[in-house]
Every structure is written in structure tokens, then in C-alpha cells.
Scaffold this motif. Structure first.
Motif, mmCIF file in Angstrom:
data_model
loop_
_atom_site.group_PDB
_atom_site.id
_atom_site.type_symbol
_atom_site.label_atom_id
_atom_site.label_comp_id
_atom_site.label_asym_id
_atom_site.label_seq_id
_atom_site.Cartn_x
_atom_site.Cartn_y
_atom_site.Cartn_z
ATOM 1 N N GLU A 100 9.871 -10.326 -4.274
ATOM 2 C CA GLU A 100 9.765 -10.999 -3.015
ATOM 3 C C GLU A 100 8.702 -11.009 -2.151
ATOM 4 N N ILE A 101 7.952 -9.147 -2.252
ATOM 5 C CA ILE A 101 6.180 -10.014 -1.709
ATOM 6 C C ILE A 101 5.596 -10.807 -2.550
ATOM 7 N N PHE A 102 5.304 -10.583 -3.915
ATOM 8 C CA PHE A 102 4.908 -11.158 -5.006
ATOM 9 C C PHE A 102 4.041 -12.556 -4.479
ATOM 10 N N ARG A 103 5.910 -13.408 -4.311
ATOM 11 C CA ARG A 103 6.059 -14.772 -4.405
ATOM 12 C C ARG A 103 5.438 -14.734 -2.732
ATOM 13 N N ASN A 104 5.648 -14.121 -2.083
ATOM 14 C CA ASN A 104 5.655 -14.264 -0.463
ATOM 15 C C ASN A 104 3.986 -14.380 -0.169
ATOM 16 N N LEU A 105 3.171 -13.951 -1.619
ATOM 17 C CA LEU A 105 1.626 -13.676 -1.636
ATOM 18 C C LEU A 105 0.777 -14.330 -2.325
ATOM 19 N N GLU A 106 1.887 -15.161 -2.842
ATOM 20 C CA GLU A 106 1.319 -15.708 -4.273
ATOM 21 C C GLU A 106 0.153 -15.782 -5.667
ATOM 22 N N PHE A 107 1.256 -14.437 -5.685
ATOM 23 C CA PHE A 107 0.736 -13.736 -6.512
ATOM 24 C C PHE A 107 1.703 -14.120 -8.192
ATOM 25 N N ILE A 158 0.866 -1.390 -0.184
ATOM 26 C CA ILE A 158 -0.524 0.261 -0.041
ATOM 27 C C ILE A 158 0.905 1.177 -0.082
ATOM 28 N N ASN A 159 2.180 1.354 0.047
ATOM 29 C CA ASN A 159 3.098 2.271 0.368
ATOM 30 C C ASN A 159 3.414 2.647 -0.457
ATOM 31 N N PHE A 160 3.478 2.992 -2.197
ATOM 32 C CA PHE A 160 4.056 2.628 -3.444
ATOM 33 C C PHE A 160 5.304 2.822 -3.673
ATOM 34 N N ASP A 161 5.752 3.323 -2.355
ATOM 35 C CA ASP A 161 7.680 3.692 -2.500
ATOM 36 C C ASP A 161 8.026 1.931 -2.891
ATOM 37 N N THR A 162 7.031 1.250 -2.049
ATOM 38 C CA THR A 162 7.537 0.669 -1.920
ATOM 39 C C THR A 162 7.597 -0.593 -4.039
ATOM 40 N N LEU A 163 7.027 -0.098 -4.557
ATOM 41 C CA LEU A 163 6.699 -0.973 -6.527
ATOM 42 C C LEU A 163 7.539 -0.296 -7.028
ATOM 43 N N GLU A 164 8.145 0.655 -6.399
ATOM 44 C CA GLU A 164 9.878 1.202 -7.265
ATOM 45 C C GLU A 164 10.909 0.345 -6.913
ATOM 46 N N ASP A 165 10.583 -0.608 -6.100
ATOM 47 C CA ASP A 165 11.790 -1.355 -5.843
ATOM 48 C C ASP A 165 11.735 -2.775 -6.064
ATOM 49 N N GLU A 166 12.465 -2.583 -7.679
ATOM 50 C CA GLU A 166 11.449 -4.491 -8.598
ATOM 51 C C GLU A 166 12.191 -5.293 -7.687
ATOM 52 N N ALA A 167 12.813 -6.040 -7.281
ATOM 53 C CA ALA A 167 13.444 -7.178 -6.065
ATOM 54 C C ALA A 167 12.464 -7.181 -4.957
ATOM 55 N N LYS A 176 -4.341 6.447 8.347
ATOM 56 C CA LYS A 176 -3.032 5.255 8.553
ATOM 57 C C LYS A 176 -1.566 4.971 9.039
ATOM 58 N N PRO A 177 -1.442 3.850 9.296
ATOM 59 C CA PRO A 177 -0.643 3.456 9.794
ATOM 60 C C PRO A 177 0.865 4.696 9.343
ATOM 61 N N ASP A 178 1.618 5.555 9.771
ATOM 62 C CA ASP A 178 2.478 6.177 9.810
ATOM 63 C C ASP A 178 3.784 5.552 8.463
ATOM 64 N N TRP A 179 4.268 4.049 8.908
ATOM 65 C CA TRP A 179 5.226 3.626 7.746
ATOM 66 C C TRP A 179 4.771 3.135 6.738
ATOM 67 N N LEU A 180 3.786 3.214 6.685
ATOM 68 C CA LEU A 180 2.348 3.718 5.202
ATOM 69 C C LEU A 180 1.620 5.130 4.659
ATOM 70 N N LEU A 181 3.275 6.176 4.610
ATOM 71 C CA LEU A 181 3.311 6.977 3.836
ATOM 72 C C LEU A 181 3.976 6.994 3.242
ATOM 73 N N SER A 182 3.810 7.133 1.930
ATOM 74 C CA SER A 182 5.099 7.063 0.993
ATOM 75 C C SER A 182 5.556 8.237 1.113
ATOM 76 N N HIS A 183 6.685 8.172 0.420
ATOM 77 C CA HIS A 183 8.205 9.849 0.931
ATOM 78 C C HIS A 183 7.017 10.608 0.104
ATOM 79 N N LYS A 184 6.196 10.882 -0.982
ATOM 80 C CA LYS A 184 5.198 12.037 -1.940
ATOM 81 C C LYS A 184 4.500 12.861 -0.412
#
Length: 448
Positions: free
Chosen positions: A329-336, A316-325, A430-438
Motif C-alpha cells: 500500500e505504501i509502495f503504491r502511495n509513493l509510486e514505487f 524506516i521502521n522495519f516492522d512495516t516491511l514485515e506487513d506485506e499488505a 529519531k521519533p519514538d514511532w520510528l523505533l522497531s519492536h526489536k
């Protein structure tokens, strides 16, 4: 509404209801195609309406998990034609009620007394009747109570009903059999929990007490001494269900207040309690003219495992989606993404699920979101329609996505849908850690 004097409880009797529905649906198709010979240009609206009525009539006589399935499907506008959604939504709070003698029998089974011996006054006519049970008004002294009575045989028929209902969902509703198999265990476990009113009582007390300080929410008090495994007693809460509330033409300020209470309620449960009222359909909320809202029915609660929470909400923190690796990893953990995906499949599904997250996670990416923006929901529904046509998804050798996501996705779908009907504009806490840098930067600039 006519009451129901008998509920089929044996496997044979319940299966015959599905067979009857299938025969009626078959007849509807014959009638439809006969008319089409004369009127080639006619649409499918009448067919859908007739099928929806016949299927609903069969499921409403069965009660239990069969009717609950209709309720769940009615929340998803993308799976079913409108006629099914409108008809199945009746299962949220207006199914045919149980007759008086069956209600008395249930009380004698669990208390050894009739309801009139337990309460100073007990109304035999149910005020609401849904999929698992129905609600009666009662009084102890001047205290007005709501008494939920479970339908006979519901708990014992969950597993067999789901097996019988599966072909109906696959053939008549055009659902994917792999997806149904993938999540059947999760659905069965949750439905079995919903029939356990002892468990619901404990969860109702715990969650309502934990959420008591959230503004504009009202919870009933529960009465263990007047409750049992199949009967649940609580304070009566007044209020209007969503559609009736909207007919009163509430102001935008009141809509926003109700919407904010909804968002804050789910935000606190998910991120603080790590368990959530996973049945956010309008029948479980009672709205008032001043913007306060009563919350009832904690039968369906999803406990969120830590590993799922940590992975799911990082996206949900879109910064995560900018890190491809990290994203992969998360997509595999979530079985996507799954073992055996070819490089081409991995690239395709990575891109597809990123698109989905950017779209559905948009309310989390801003400080305030206007859920009355129909253009946003039109894009969401159009995207869902596109997904249903993608050959790679249709032909995928596996159903993708963790089973734990089933009720979390359903929760947010129901929440978004209610907020859209309210046309509410809410601060998406939302929790602070879910805030994107933007977003963090925007909030800091706004505070200066």
C-alpha cells in the motif's frame, strides 16, 4: 583565480556554451580512440578527466542552474566517474568569481548605491564563488559580514538552462531520460526558489531560530535592511569546510561531536519542522576545532508534504516491511509500484525496494551507527551499481518514486556521505514511532 567579466545571459549565448562543450568532448573521444589504436589496453581515466574539465569550464562560465546541476551530480559518487565528481565538486565553493564592475552593477540595480556606500568596508574580491552566487566580506563598524551576491541573469535562465542541459546529462553522463523528465519540474521549482533571496532570508531566519537550541550548532544573524531579492547579508562565520577540517586531523571525539550535530540538525528539521535544508554539501558547513559547526545557505529548502512524510518514514521502521499488505500500500502511495504492473513486476519491484530500504535504512534501525564503517558504504555503492545494470529498471515503462522523494533522498545521501567522510559514530535520534519492536526492546534492556 581569474575573475569573470561577463556571464552569457541570452538563450543563444548560453546554448552556444553547451555546443562548445559538446564539440570539445567530441574531440576528446577522437583523441582517446586514436591513442587506443596504439595502446589497446589503456583505460578511460584520461578521457574522463579531459571531458570533466571541458564540461566544468563551460558550466562555470554559465553559472546558475547549469553549474548547480554539476554541484548536485558531484554529490553522487555512483552516477559519475571519479574525475567528474572531483571536478564538479569545485562548484560547491570555488567557481570562477564575478568581476568587480558586475558586482557594483548588481548593488546599484537593487539598492541604488554601490557596496562602498552601504558598508564601511567592502572587499571586491570574492572569498567564495559557487553556482548561484558568490560571497564577499564586508564590515559595518566592527561587525564582520558575509554578503552573498547573485550572478546576473541566473534567475531568468533556470528553465531554458535545464532544457539545454538535459541532452548533456542524457548523452554525456549516461543518465536515464525518463528519470530526468520525471523530476525536472521539482528541480526547476527548487532552483527558482534558490534564486529568490527574499525567500531565502525568511527561511534562514525561521529555521536558524527554530534550531538554535541544538547543541554544537552556530547560525549567523541575517540583516534584512542590507538584503534584497539578489543580495543577502549575514554575519561572517569562521570555520573550515569538511576537507580542510579533516586535514587538521581532528580527534575521534571531535569528529563524533560534529557528526552528532549534523544528525540532530537534520532529524529536528525533518521530524519537527517538516522542512529541511536540502543542500547538504560540504560548502554549506563550517567546522571548528572544538566540534562546533556553523550552518549557512538556506536557499534550497524542501517542505515535506504530510502524505509523503507519513508514508516515506513509516518504511524506516522495519516492522512495516514485515506487513506485506501495508508495505505494498505504501509502495503504491509513493509510486514505487504503479497501476499496470503485472503480478511479476509487482513482486520484483516490491522485493527490490525492500532490499533498498533495509540497506539504506540501517542507521535508523540501531541506537548508534558507525558511519566510518567503509564496508557498509561499499555495500551501498555495490548495490547502486547493481541497480544501474538491472534490465527491469532500465526497461521500466515508468520512472518509479514520488517526485517529493528527489530532494529527501538527496538530503540523506549528502548527510550519509558527510558523516562517512567524518568517520563519525553518532546516536541516530529519531521519533519514538520510528523505533522497531526489536530496537525498542534493546533500548529497554540497556536501560535496566
Amino acid at each position: 583565480m581569474k575573475s569573470q567579466n561577463h556571464i552569457p545571459t541570452s538563450k543563444v549565448a548560453r546554448a552556444s556554451q553547451f555546443v562548445k562543450a559538446g564539440i570539445k568532448v567530441g574531440g576528446n573521444y577522437i583523441k582517446h580512440y586514436s591513442k587506443k589504436l596504439v595502446q589497446p589496453g589503456m583505460g578511460n581515466e584520461e578521457l574522463h578527466s579531459d571531458n570533466a574539465a571541458d564540461i566544468y569550464d563551460a558550466l562555470s562560465e554559465l553559472k546558475g542552474s547549469a553549474l548547480k546541476m554539476a554541484q548536485m551530480l558531484s554529490m553522487d559518487r555512483n552516477i559519475l566517474p571519479r574525475a567528474y565528481v572531483d571536478k564538479f565538486s569545485m562548484s560547491q565553493y570555488s567557481a570562477p568569481p564575478l568581476s568587480g564592475p558586475l558586482v557594483v552593477k548588481t548593488f546599484r540595480t537593487y539598492f541604488g548605491k554601490s557596496p562602498h556606500q552601504l558598508f564601511d568596508r567592502f572587499e571586491m574580491d570574492a572569498v567564495n564563488a559557487a553556482s548561484i552566487g558568490q560571497v564577499h566580506q564586508a564590515w559595518k563598524g566592527d561587525k564582520k559580514l558575509a554578503v552573498k551576491v547573485q550572478y546576473p541573469g541566473v534567475a531568468d535562465s533556470v528553465s531554458s538552462d535545464l532544457k539545454i542541459a538535459k541532452p548533456l546529462a542524457v548523452r554525456l553522463l549516461n543518465l536515464n531520460e525518463r528519470d530526468i523528465d520525471r523530476y525536472m519540474g521539482e528541480v526547476e521549482a527548487k532552483l527558482l526558489e534558490e534564486t529568490d533571496y527574499d525567500l531565502e532570508l525568511k527561511r534562514s531566519v525561521a529555521i536558524s531560530e527554530a534550531c538554535a537550541d541544538i547543541p554544537n550548532l552556530v547560525f549567523p544573524k541575517y540583516y534584512p535592511e542590507l538584503s534584497s531579492k539578489r543580495i543577502l547579508t549575514m554575519d561572517w562565520l569562521d570555520g573550515l569546510h569538511l576537507k580542510d577540517f579533516l586535514k587538521t586531523n581532528p580527534s575521534q571525539e571531535v569528529r563524533n561531536r560534529v557528526g552528532q550535530a549534523l544528525w540532530d540538525f537534520y532529524n529536528y528539521q525533518v521530524h519537527t519542522l517538516r522542512q529541511v535544508h536540502a543542500d547538504p554539501h560540504p560548502g554549506n558547513f563550517l567546522m571548528h576545532a572544538d566540534g562546533t559547526m556553523g550552518v549557512i545557505d538556506f536557499g534550497c529548502v524542501k517542505v515535506i508534504p504530510d502524505y509523503f512524510y507519513d508514508n516515506y518514514f513509516r518504511l524506516i521502521n522495519f516492522d512495516t516491511l514485515e506487513d506485506e499488505a501495508l508495505t505494498k500500500e505504501i509502495f503504491r502511495n509513493l509510486e514505487f509500484l504503479v497501476d499496470g504492473d503485472s503480478p511479476k513486476e509487482e513482486a520484483f519491484f516490491t522485493d527490490l525496494f525492500k532490499q533498498m530500504i533495509y540497506m539504506l535504512g540501517l542507521p535508523f534501525s540501531v541506537r548508534e551507527f558507525d558511519f566510518g564503517d567503509d564496508a557498509y558504504f561499499d555495500r551501498v555503492y555495490a548495490f547502486a551499481e547493481e541497480l544501474s545494470q538491472i534490465e527491469e529498471l532500465k526497461n521500466s515503462k515508468v520512472a518509479r518514486g514520488s517526485q517529493d522523494g528527489l530532494y529527501i533522498n538527496r538530503t540523506y545521501y549528502g548527510l550519509y556521505s558527510m558523516l562517512n567522510e567524518l568517520k563519525a559514530k553518532v546516536i541516530t535520534h529519531k521519533p519514538d514511532w520510528l523505533l522497531s519492536h526489536k530496537l525498542r526492546s534493546e533500548l529497554q534492556d540497556a536501560s535496566v
